[in-house]
Design a protein around this motif. Structure first.
Motif, short mmCIF file in Angstrom:
data_model
loop_
_atom_site.label_atom_id
_atom_site.label_comp_id
_atom_site.label_asym_id
_atom_site.label_seq_id
_atom_site.Cartn_x
_atom_site.Cartn_y
_atom_site.Cartn_z
N PRO A 161 0.87 -1.16 -0.02
CA PRO A 161 -0.09 0.04 -0.14
C PRO A 161 0.69 1.20 -0.09
N ASP A 162 1.31 1.46 -1.01
CA ASP A 162 2.31 2.93 -1.34
C ASP A 162 1.60 4.18 -0.49
N GLU A 163 0.47 4.38 -1.01
CA GLU A 163 -0.11 5.75 -0.19
C GLU A 163 -0.28 5.77 0.89
N LYS A 164 -0.50 4.48 1.61
CA LYS A 164 -0.84 4.48 3.16
C LYS A 164 0.42 4.53 3.94
N VAL A 165 1.57 4.20 3.29
CA VAL A 165 2.87 4.04 3.84
C VAL A 165 3.67 5.26 3.60
N TYR A 166 3.70 5.67 2.55
CA TYR A 166 4.49 6.80 2.06
C TYR A 166 3.90 8.16 1.78
N GLY A 167 2.57 8.06 1.96
CA GLY A 167 1.87 9.34 1.72
C GLY A 167 2.09 10.19 2.91
N PRO A 168 1.86 11.55 3.00
CA PRO A 168 1.71 12.64 3.87
C PRO A 168 0.81 12.18 4.98
N GLY A 169 1.20 12.90 6.30
CA GLY A 169 0.38 12.49 7.34
C GLY A 169 0.33 13.72 8.06
N ARG A 170 0.01 13.60 9.36
CA ARG A 170 -0.06 14.84 10.16
C ARG A 170 1.30 15.14 10.59
N GLY A 171 1.79 16.49 10.76
CA GLY A 171 3.08 16.89 10.95
C GLY A 171 4.36 16.10 10.46
#
Length: 205
Positions: A161-171
């Protein structure tokens, strides 16, 4: 890559499987895997520290695992996958040099071998980390960033899951990644263990 931008190729740690498992064939044991209770849940009331300036990582320390390892820089191979750290040093982690640095706003990634031909390597124990464990990443600016673990999961390489792992998150987010899952001779590990963590303290020199 600009601060906060998190663009990653598919299964960034696929190259880590090239030598992983050689130790198993010599009588070694499979690395630990996370339990279901360590899976990623909804974002709660966690405390997030303000991101700190860009600083190339030089060392990662994970007290629970007894890890204290230097960090080298990594690029991409001809297939667009993250290169693996040198397999001649079991105590070595790598950071993608075009990505955000640990502590910056965005999602930073550190990768490391789970094992080499000589035995367990720097990230062998990632699967045994638990929510709430802490780790430290020192920077070239003589500052440091402290992160707390939010989750530890294992994903199949063929359906990563590329987006789940590498995607931007909070802070400021950090991902630690290595090989894991089941192992088959001639094919290597079929998955990746991923640690999700967020910044709780940052100090700049």
């Amino acid at each position: 890559m600009r601060e906060g931008r998190s663009l990653w190729p598919g299964t960034i740690a696929a190259g880590l499987a090239l030598v992983a498992g050689a130790w198993l064939l010599q009588g070694g044991t499979l690395p630990p895997l996370p339990g279901a209770e360590q899976a990623l849940g909804a974002v709660g009331s966690e405390v997030y520290a303000p991101p700190r300036p860009r600083a190339v990582p030089t060392r990662v320390r994970i007290p629970r695992l007894g890890v204290d390892a230097p960090v080298t820089t990594l690029g991409l191979d001809r297939e667009g996958r993250l290169e693996a750290p040198a397999d001649t040093d079991r105590n070595l982690a790598g950071w993608y040099r075009e990505g955000v640095t640990p502590g910056q706003r965005g999602t930073a990634v550190l990768a490391g071998h789970v094992d080499t031909r000589e035995g367990p390597a720097v990230f062998y124990g990632l699967g045994s980390l638990r929510r709430g464990d802490q780790l430290e990443v020192a920077g070239a600016d003589r500052g440091a960033s402290w992160f707390v673990v939010d989750a530890v999961e294992v994903y199949p390489k063929k359906d990563f899951p590329d987006e789940k792992v590498y995607g931007p998150g909070r802070g400021s987010q950090l991902r630690l990644i290595t090989c894991g899952g089941s192992y088959r001779e001639g094919e290597g590990y079929d998955g990746n263990v991923v640690v999700f963590a967020h910044l709780v303290r940052g100090v700049s020199a």
